[in-house]
Design a protein around this motif. Structure first.
Motif, mmCIF file in Angstrom:
data_model
loop_
_atom_site.group_PDB
_atom_site.id
_atom_site.type_symbol
_atom_site.label_atom_id
_atom_site.label_comp_id
_atom_site.label_asym_id
_atom_site.label_seq_id
_atom_site.Cartn_x
_atom_site.Cartn_y
_atom_site.Cartn_z
ATOM 1 N N SER A 212 0.806 -1.215 0.000
ATOM 2 C CA SER A 212 0.000 0.000 0.000
ATOM 3 C C SER A 212 0.838 1.263 0.000
ATOM 4 O O SER A 212 0.353 2.326 -0.357
ATOM 5 N N GLY A 213 2.081 1.166 0.423
ATOM 6 C CA GLY A 213 2.932 2.353 0.468
ATOM 7 C C GLY A 213 3.908 2.342 -0.683
ATOM 8 O O GLY A 213 3.698 1.686 -1.701
ATOM 9 N N GLU A 214 4.998 3.043 -0.502
ATOM 10 C CA GLU A 214 5.963 3.143 -1.585
ATOM 11 C C GLU A 214 7.120 2.188 -1.409
ATOM 12 O O GLU A 214 8.102 2.260 -2.133
ATOM 13 N N GLY A 215 7.059 1.296 -0.468
ATOM 14 C CA GLY A 215 8.131 0.325 -0.335
ATOM 15 C C GLY A 215 8.344 -0.114 1.087
ATOM 16 O O GLY A 215 7.515 0.107 1.969
ATOM 17 N N LEU A 216 9.483 -0.738 1.279
ATOM 18 C CA LEU A 216 9.804 -1.312 2.578
ATOM 19 C C LEU A 216 9.977 -0.246 3.650
ATOM 20 O O LEU A 216 10.544 0.810 3.395
ATOM 21 N N HIS A 217 9.496 -0.547 4.853
ATOM 22 C CA HIS A 217 9.839 0.282 5.998
ATOM 23 C C HIS A 217 10.654 -0.560 6.980
ATOM 24 O O HIS A 217 10.889 -1.760 6.768
ATOM 25 N N ILE A 218 11.096 0.047 8.046
ATOM 26 C CA ILE A 218 12.032 -0.622 8.946
ATOM 27 C C ILE A 218 11.367 -1.799 9.667
ATOM 28 O O ILE A 218 12.029 -2.761 10.053
ATOM 29 N N GLY A 219 10.031 -1.746 9.835
ATOM 30 C CA GLY A 219 9.323 -2.876 10.427
ATOM 31 C C GLY A 219 9.390 -4.102 9.537
ATOM 32 O O GLY A 219 9.625 -5.223 10.006
ATOM 33 N N HIS A 220 9.162 -3.897 8.206
ATOM 34 C CA HIS A 220 9.349 -5.000 7.262
ATOM 35 C C HIS A 220 10.763 -5.557 7.376
ATOM 36 O O HIS A 220 10.981 -6.774 7.376
ATOM 37 N N THR A 221 11.726 -4.647 7.443
ATOM 38 C CA THR A 221 13.126 -5.062 7.447
ATOM 39 C C THR A 221 13.413 -5.987 8.621
ATOM 40 O O THR A 221 14.142 -6.973 8.493
ATOM 41 N N ARG A 222 12.805 -5.676 9.752
ATOM 42 C CA ARG A 222 13.074 -6.527 10.912
ATOM 43 C C ARG A 222 12.463 -7.915 10.749
ATOM 44 O O ARG A 222 13.142 -8.931 10.926
ATOM 45 N N VAL A 223 11.177 -7.982 10.430
ATOM 46 C CA VAL A 223 10.521 -9.289 10.386
ATOM 47 C C VAL A 223 11.119 -10.170 9.299
ATOM 48 O O VAL A 223 11.353 -11.371 9.508
ATOM 49 N N TYR A 224 11.443 -9.591 8.145
ATOM 50 C CA TYR A 224 11.932 -10.417 7.051
ATOM 51 C C TYR A 224 13.403 -10.779 7.220
ATOM 52 O O TYR A 224 13.857 -11.801 6.699
ATOM 53 N N THR A 225 14.155 -9.967 7.949
ATOM 54 C CA THR A 225 15.536 -10.342 8.258
ATOM 55 C C THR A 225 15.569 -11.479 9.268
ATOM 56 O O THR A 225 16.381 -12.413 9.152
ATOM 57 N N ILE A 226 14.694 -11.433 10.260
ATOM 58 C CA ILE A 226 14.586 -12.544 11.208
ATOM 59 C C ILE A 226 14.250 -13.828 10.457
ATOM 60 O O ILE A 226 14.891 -14.878 10.644
ATOM 61 N N GLY A 227 13.241 -13.756 9.602
ATOM 62 C CA GLY A 227 12.853 -14.939 8.839
ATOM 63 C C GLY A 227 13.953 -15.438 7.939
ATOM 64 O O GLY A 227 14.170 -16.656 7.801
ATOM 65 N N ASP A 228 14.680 -14.511 7.316
ATOM 66 C CA ASP A 228 15.745 -14.910 6.396
ATOM 67 C C ASP A 228 16.865 -15.642 7.130
ATOM 68 O O ASP A 228 17.373 -16.661 6.645
ATOM 69 N N ALA A 229 17.267 -15.128 8.277
ATOM 70 C CA ALA A 229 18.335 -15.778 9.041
ATOM 71 C C ALA A 229 17.917 -17.186 9.463
ATOM 72 O O ALA A 229 18.701 -18.145 9.364
ATOM 73 N N LEU A 230 16.690 -17.331 9.941
ATOM 74 C CA LEU A 230 16.225 -18.654 10.375
ATOM 75 C C LEU A 230 16.102 -19.611 9.201
ATOM 76 O O LEU A 230 16.444 -20.797 9.311
ATOM 77 N N ALA A 231 15.608 -19.119 8.054
ATOM 78 C CA ALA A 231 15.454 -19.975 6.881
ATOM 79 C C ALA A 231 16.813 -20.458 6.368
ATOM 80 O O ALA A 231 16.987 -21.639 6.037
ATOM 81 N N LYS A 232 17.786 -19.557 6.306
ATOM 82 C CA LYS A 232 19.117 -19.963 5.814
ATOM 83 C C LYS A 232 19.788 -20.938 6.778
ATOM 84 O O LYS A 232 20.487 -21.867 6.357
ATOM 85 N N PHE A 233 19.574 -20.748 8.081
ATOM 86 C CA PHE A 233 20.095 -21.707 9.059
ATOM 87 C C PHE A 233 19.510 -23.094 8.814
ATOM 88 O O PHE A 233 20.231 -24.098 8.801
ATOM 89 N N GLN A 234 18.208 -23.171 8.626
ATOM 90 C CA GLN A 234 17.568 -24.461 8.390
ATOM 91 C C GLN A 234 18.050 -25.085 7.086
ATOM 92 O O GLN A 234 18.279 -26.296 7.000
ATOM 93 N N HIS A 235 18.205 -24.260 6.069
ATOM 94 C CA HIS A 235 18.701 -24.735 4.770
ATOM 95 C C HIS A 235 20.078 -25.375 4.919
ATOM 96 O O HIS A 235 20.335 -26.457 4.369
ATOM 97 N N MET A 236 20.945 -24.729 5.676
ATOM 98 C CA MET A 236 22.305 -25.254 5.837
ATOM 99 C C MET A 236 22.344 -26.480 6.750
ATOM 100 O O MET A 236 23.342 -27.199 6.782
ATOM 101 N N ASN A 237 21.267 -26.709 7.469
ATOM 102 C CA ASN A 237 21.168 -27.904 8.296
ATOM 103 C C ASN A 237 20.445 -29.045 7.583
ATOM 104 O O ASN A 237 19.995 -29.999 8.227
ATOM 105 N N GLY A 238 20.343 -28.926 6.267
ATOM 106 C CA GLY A 238 19.848 -30.032 5.472
ATOM 107 C C GLY A 238 18.353 -30.108 5.322
ATOM 108 O O GLY A 238 17.833 -31.112 4.805
ATOM 109 N N ARG A 239 17.636 -29.059 5.740
ATOM 110 C CA ARG A 239 16.185 -29.092 5.590
ATOM 111 C C ARG A 239 15.797 -28.582 4.203
ATOM 112 O O ARG A 239 16.475 -27.732 3.618
ATOM 113 N N GLU A 240 14.702 -29.126 3.678
ATOM 114 C CA GLU A 240 14.124 -28.587 2.445
ATOM 115 C C GLU A 240 13.196 -27.452 2.868
ATOM 116 O O GLU A 240 12.073 -27.679 3.330
#
Length: 858
Positions: free
Chosen positions: A63-91
């Motif tokens: 709805s706005g013109e792009g990412l705000h700092i709240g988006h940045t936090r939630v998606y960075t948390i998710g990204d770190a956890l997802a990459k950790f799981q990926h490197m631990n052999g999870r699909e």
């Protein structure tokens, strides 16, 4: 904003070589990830049952013109956890899409004078570009956007299934109305009597509306909370309170001199003998009948009309005056047989309970205040257990002893409560029931930008569902979509409005309300499992393979909105045979907000932070590192605590981001520790990629395996990503300790670098990938295994434990690194220590395994 050590600041070639050159490195890796899609799981591929991991963050409103700092936090948390799981052999399935329908996007489009579709489409494209800049790894092969016909076809299909199951219905009701948004609102979208979107005070309207029967699942929604062992207690508490189960008595008060009765619900049947009047809400259907026979019909009708126009919060606020008028009618107290006058009052709402309350002024404070205002009787029927008189200046609301209650005098009030309910059921004037605060979900919206409701209205056949093979009912583009508050915008589109009846082929008109946007987001997690399926909402095989969501990330502000609907849809879809689960997500992580000086960020306050400006000034990896380090994921980050030198320049607020700057300096230190030795490291690639690092030095082995264990556990199960960064800082210091000994320490250095970079990768992926490649590694660091710690190495490692008595050193012990607290305390009671304690009493033991025990004696 300034940065003394940023990659974009003026620097010599040698200085740039000493720094993480984000401007060159980050776009390179983003392009490579875009080309190779290393984190995608194609929709056609199913995971092994023991390896699947479905991580999902709440998708954004474009709805706005792009990412705000709240988006940045939630998606960075998710990204770190997802990459950790990926490197631990999870699909890992980590899809992304856009919650594109609804008021946020439509209001933004209106503000900018453009069509909602054009505005939304532009913003979705911009979001995707910005998400890539942050280095977030999404599987875009599964992308959904709720405003596309390919998606809302299935939203409409689900509506038809709800209709078949009697979970969707239409009725005329008093509903919440936002005069600013010009639409109805569900109860859950009213916060402190105001619209949760725009904060405008909500009014009431009597309208024909569509509802989802969420109350059919009230008990299961409540019971299911006990099974959600990995959801925050705060979310579960909010949902419990909102569902609001109450046990009590529904009783019929027979009308005097007319047929019928008034039904009331009470959780205090022990006060029945104290009822001195009964109050009806102005909206109660009996009121219209009673007006004509009242002492002053015109005055009562005027009062009812006036109160009905008032907002709920004006009528029910604690400090609001309790106003009312007598109807002149009476009913009979079914317990005592006494006549009871019937009033109409402001403090009773038509859509809560039965719309009528029995008033017991001696034992309910609102009733007491009303009785004082209108000089109505106050009959005490419960006194304190010690026999003291009840207070004369307030209602007595605690349990006690029954008085003035006929044959029940002298009984404890709790005993009487059970007996009077037994009697009510035996005599047929009452029954035990459970009442819920939860109300059915109002889903109709009088706005344009939403999913059309797939029904038509025929003069012959009434409401007729659109056949499934005619879905989707397309939302027309050529519409005057500006809301008027008088008529739905779709009603002004003749080509949409006029259609034929699927039953008889005669003239019919389409439903012109659209669905609440929360409908779209209540089932999207299922569509991600099979996003390209054109024959079904989801293939049962795909649903069984991926569901439930293993980790769901989003804000606690959705506790009684999205998260309640999310659970309701799951149970309804289960009962339709679509999915095989009771609850949608195994783990819920509610990230804290990013605020400024204790306040919510907003453009009007001039206290917003643009994450892309920070990326340009520092680096994406620095922003990621700081936002993970600043606080635990579930805690707030107050950005004002991490800036300095705030000032105005040309009327604009600028400052130095000391927090992000410190993160950038940390990344630069990593670069300086590893990059100069890349050629040497390239000769020892087997050590870099070792699954479980082996060190020549026992001290190095113990220190590194302890760090690997702590960082691993901080990712999962703890999800303490801030202490992951602390661990990486310690690890970088350990790396630095090995540098002076090169080349002699090269084997241990290479082993440590390999473990370190792999642990760094989920946090700062661009930097980790680039250093990994510079060391000669041919494949992505994310194809390498997460470093494994060795329990035997940790068990054999000993450390020195200091033993104190009242803070004074009394002995030193060599203990295992992983010793338990109980074992450490037992070992600490050496001869030296017990001699020092003597005959004194141990008042407290402070143990910090494995390094400290302090006996506090006295």
């Amino acid at each position: 904003m300034t940065a003394a050590d940023s990659p974009t600041s003026s620097a010599t070639p040698q200085e740039r070589a000493d720094r993480y050159d984000a401007a060159a490195i980050e776009p390179k890796w983003q392009a490579r990830w875009r080309a190779t899609a290393p984190f995608a799981v194609p929709p056609s591929r199913l995971p092994a049952a023991d390896r699947k991991y479905y991580l999902l963050e709440m998708f954004p409103y474009p709805s706005g013109e792009g990412l705000h700092i709240g988006h940045t936090r939630v998606y960075t948390i998710g990204d770190a956890l997802a990459k950790f799981q990926h490197m631990n052999g999870r699909e890992v399935m980590r899809p992304m899409g856009f919650d594109a329908f609804g008021l946020p996007a439509e209001n933004a489009a209106l503000k900018h004078g453009t069509h909602p579709w054009d505005w939304t489409e532009r913003n979705m494209a911009r979001f995707k570009e910005q998400m890539e800049v942050m280095g977030w790894a999404y599987d875009w092969s599964r992308e959904v956007a709720t405003c596309t016909p390919a998606y809302y076809r299935w939203t409409q299909w689900l509506f038809l299934q709800f209709l078949k199951q009697d979970l969707a219905y239409r009725k005329k009701a008093w509903v919440n109305w936002c005069p600013s948004c010009n639409t109805t609102l569900a109860n859950e979208q009213v916060v402190d009597n105001a619209c949760e979107r725009c904060s405008t005070l909500v009014t009431k309207r009597d309208l024909e509306q569509w509802f989802y029967r969420i109350t059919a699942y009230a008990q299961e929604l409540l019971d299911g909370l006990d099974t959600l062992t990995h959801w925050p207690d705060s979310v579960k508490s909010l949902q419990r309170n909102w569902i609001g189960r109450s046990h009590g008595l529904e009783a019929a008060f027979p009308l005097v001199s007319r047929h019928g009765s008034v039904a009331i619900f009470t959780t205090r049947p022990d006060t029945l003998y104290g009822v001195t009047y009964l109050v009806l809400a102005p909206e109660h259907p009996l009121v219209a009948e009673l007006i004509a026979d009242s002492p002053d019909p015109a005055a009562l009708r005027a009062f009812v009309d006036e109160v009905s126009r008032q907002k709920d919060y004006e009528r029910t606020a604690e400090d609001a005056p309790k106003r009312g008028m007598p109807t002149g009618a009476y009913c009979k107290n079914p317990a005592s047989g006494e006549p009871v006058p019937i009033w109409v009052g402001t403090y009773v709402l038509g859509d809560y309970g039965t719309g009528a309350v029995m008033a017991v002024p001696a034992h309910d404070q609102r009733d007491y205040e009303f009785a004082l205002t209108y000089d109505l009787p106050v009959q005490t029927v419960i006194i304190p257990p010690d026999g003291a008189p009840a207070p004369s200046d307030a209602a007595y609301t605690e349990p006690g002893i029954m008085v003035a209650s006929g044959d029940y005098d002298g009984l404890p009030s709790e005993t009487f409560k059970a007996q009077i309910m037994d009697r009510a059921e035996q005599e047929g004037w009452g029954r035990r029931i459970v009442q819920w605060r939860l109300r059915d979900w109002l889903l109709s919206r009088q706005r344009y930008w939403g999913c059309p409701i797939p029904v038509v209205y025929c003069d012959t056949h009434g409401m007729v569902p659109v056949p499934e093979d005619q879905l989707p009912v397309l939302l027309p583009r050529d519409v005057e979509f500006k809301p008027t508050g008088q008529i739905s915008p779709l009603a002004t589109a003749p080509d949409f409005l006029h259609t034929t009846c699927p039953t008889c082929g005669g003239l019919a008109r389409r439903e012109t309300d659209t669905m609440d946007t929360f409908v779209d987001s209540s089932w999207y997690y299922v569509r991600y499992c099979d996003p390209t399926n054109e024959q079904a909402l989801v293939d049962p095989v795909h649903a069984a393979a991926w569901l439930p969501v293993d980790c769901y990330i989003g804000g606690i502000e959705h506790a009684i909105l999205h998260l309640m609907y999310f659970r309701f849809f799951t149970k309804a879809m289960r009962d339709m045979g679509l999915i095989p689960l009771d609850e949608p997500a195994r783990v819920l992580l509610t990230q804290g907000m990013v605020i400024w000086g204790g306040q919510k960020m907003s453009k009007s306050k001039g206290n917003t932070v643009d994450p892309l400006e920070l990326v340009a000034l520092f680096s994406a990896d620095a922003v990621r590192t700081f936002i993970l380090f600043a606080a635990p994921p579930d805690a707030q980050i107050d950005w004002a605590d991490h800036i300095e030198n705030e000032r105005l320049v040309d009327g604009k607020k600028v400052f130095d981001n000391k927090g992000v700057d410190a993160a950038q300096k940390f990344l630069n230190r990593i670069w300086r520790t590893i990059a100069p030795h890349a050629e040497l490291l390239a000769t020892m690639q087997d050590r870099l990629a070792a699954p479980s690092p082996e060190f020549a030095s026992p001290e190095a082995a113990g220190a590194w395996h302890a760090l690997i264990r702590e960082i691993t556990l901080d990712f999962e199960p703890r999800q303490h990503l801030n202490t992951v960064i602390s661990g990486l800082m310690k690890a970088n210091n350990l790396l630095g300790d090995l540098v002076p000994g090169l080349p002699g320490t090269a084997p241990d250095f290479a082993t440590a670098v390999g473990a370190f970079l792999r642990m760094l990768a989920p946090v700062a992926p661009h930097l980790a990938e680039d250093l990994w490649e510079s060391c000669g590694m041919a494949t992505s660091i994310f194809a390498a295994p997460w470093p494994a710690y060795n329990e035997s190495v940790l068990a054999s490692r000993t450390v020195t434990c200091v033993v104190q008595v009242n803070g004074k050193l009394r002995d030193n012990l060599q203990v295992a690194q992983d010793i338990t607290e109980d074992a450490l305390i037992a070992l600490a009671k050496t001869d030296k220590v017990t001699a020092s304690i003597g005959e004194a009493t141990i008042r407290k033991v402070i143990a910090r395994p494995p390094s400290l025990v302090n006996f506090v004696v006295g």
